[in-house]
Design an enzyme around this catalytic site. Structure first.
Site, PDB file in Angstrom:
ATOM      1  CB  SER A  12      -0.510  -8.219  -0.762  1.00  0.00           C
ATOM      2  OG  SER A  12      -1.301  -9.010   0.094  1.00  0.00           O
ATOM      3  CE  LYS A  40      -4.308  -1.649   0.431  1.00  0.00           C
ATOM      4  NZ  LYS A  40      -5.411  -1.255  -0.473  1.00  0.00           N
TER       5      LYS A  40
END
Lengths: 319, 319
Positions: free
Chosen positions: B299, B49
């Site tokens: 991720s 992110k």
């Protein structure tokens, strides 16, 4: 001896992982130094031990290989020998205390080795290994007190210098002293001004005492969480090598070790066993005051889920 | 759109980590493919992110920066925006559900952001963010449905191709579709024959349904352990991009996700959160049958100690 490390490095090429070197901005800011982690938790079988085991076993004669090998170890060395035994197709027997971490015993068996239990209160692992050696003609692959093992372990520090070049300080966990003496020889040969410091748990401070008094001290089954450092003492080979090549020895508390494992988990997303976190514990607790460029050998990552859960719930530290 | 990813890559240079690519012999042998893990759990703030957040926020005008930014997120996007806000000295407000993982809330606050709780049963985070935007003139930095966010997230796959060159398949976790659409655009632009597959939890399979029916499906607070994928649906921008660039969508069970986190912990010594382990879950459960060279985007790694403990004790899987 440095030549042996260099030769070991060639021998390991294509067999051992050249483990990555990690950095962490948060830690650098907090300790005021530039820290480079040599991640031997990402070595094959989860610890630096693969290096020494491969270096030693790959040099055996065909006849020795045919007869098989035996070792005694509370864990990581056992796994490493078992894996190398499988890779080189050598029958492998491991003498292991009944209270060894489950994850290590299971992994050793999964690599195809025969595990023989013993009760550390009643006998020593060396006695049992020697009996079996005589009976079956096995070659003993000792966990640290062997020049090929020491040379193999020294290749981790060798690679670290290859990658990051200059270091002002190198922190190395100390159990039986194989990794520490090998690392110190590599460091001092490559960069004589690099300060090499061995780190032990306070609860298993035999090597630190031995270092400072120049007389061999022993401990018996010390209750430290860092199971890789529960060895009774430095060895006949490693003690003089440590005296000669290491600059200092320091100890860290159990709390500092737990906090280091938590830091590595939350901040660096790395699974590191307590023995592997000793260098980080020394930095975070300021037991060692770091300056300049600091190498830290993260020696292994084989930790039971139960123990990690206990550590993660301990003190409920904020990540 | 690929040009935006390329520009984002330049913008991130020196700010985002170029995360390492890991491999695992055990996994390769078990699935019969050569698997390359792009380790975004080692990205700053612990997840991919950071890439999108930095790419978007660094493009704001001085006036926008002075007024401050606001976002809504269950976690990793919040931490990333908070960290970028600190780095670029922009006042940051984050709207977060009261039941968000503690570790994510704590990290967001530690980066200096103001966290505003809301009850996901009573209102939506977008509503609250919009009210505060109107009141204070904040710029909204949405978690996925924004071209600069999507382009930033696409840089992870871009870097993966730079490092490992050819890939036959790329597995990407899917929540709101920012990472998935960015990755797919990067992959298809660099290597049109690479098959891009999005992975979702069975319990939060809105994007998979949307993909197969070409009609937007939604879920509401799905009870999956993979908290990063609890977004209600793909976005206005990400839905068409996923339809256009992604080859397939697959789902994995909660058990498969737990086993993947365990595998990453025990075998690869990596701390990976459940959402981050979706690609590995798809491989280990054979939901995706892998051949050739397979990229997997890990991720993120932000996981509560309590949740990791629960996962490690689940099924008492042998390492």
């Amino acid at each position: 001896m440095f030549e042996r490390i260099r030769t070991a490095r060639e021998r390991l090429r294509g067999h051992a992982n050249v483990t990555p070197v990690m950095t962490c901005r948060t830690l650098d800011e907090s300790v005021g130094a530039e820290v480079f982690f040599k991640c031997e938790n990402l070595q094959r079988a989860g610890a630096f031990k693969f290096r020494g085991a491969f270096n030693a076993i790959s040099q055996l004669t065909d006849e020795q290989r045919d007869r098989g090998i035996i070792t005694y170890s509370s864990g990581n060395h056992a796994q490493a020998v078992a894996l190398v035994g499988r890779l080189l197709r050598v029958r492998t027997t491991v003498v292991m205390p009944g209270n060894a971490p489950k994850v290590k015993r299971a992994a050793t068996e999964a690599y195809g080795a025969t595990v023989i239990d013993y009760d550390p209160e009643k006998t020593t692992r060396e006695e049992i290994a020697n009996i079996l050696k005589t009976e079956h003609g096995y070659t003993i692959i000792p966990p640290f007190d062997h020049l090929d093992i020491i040379a193999g372990q020294g290749t981790a520090a060798f690679e670290l210098f290859e990658e990051v070049k200059a270091l002002d300080m190198l922190l190395v966990p100390c159990g039986g002293g194989g990794l520490l003496s090998g690392s110190a020889i590599a460091a001092k040969s490559i960069e004589p001004t690099c300060r090499v410091i061995g780190i032990e748990p306070e609860l298993a401070d035999d090597a630190t005492k031995s270092f400072h008094t120049k007389t061999l001290h022993t401990v018996k089954n010390p209750p430290t969480i860092a199971d890789g450092t529960r060895t009774p003492s430095l060895g006949e080979l490693t003690f003089p090598l440590v005296l000669q090549h290491v600059d200092d020895m320091r100890t860290v508390s159990e709390t500092a070790i737990v906090e280091a494992v938590q830091f590595l988990f939350y901040r660096m997303k790395m699974v590191v066993e307590p023995s592997g976190a000793l260098g980080v514990a020394a930095l975070l607790s300021a037991e060692v005051s770091a300056t300049g460029r600091v190498g830290v050998i993260i020696s292994g990552g084989n930790i039971d889920g139960d123990l990690m859960s206990k550590i993660l719930s301990s003190g409920k530290k904020r990540p």
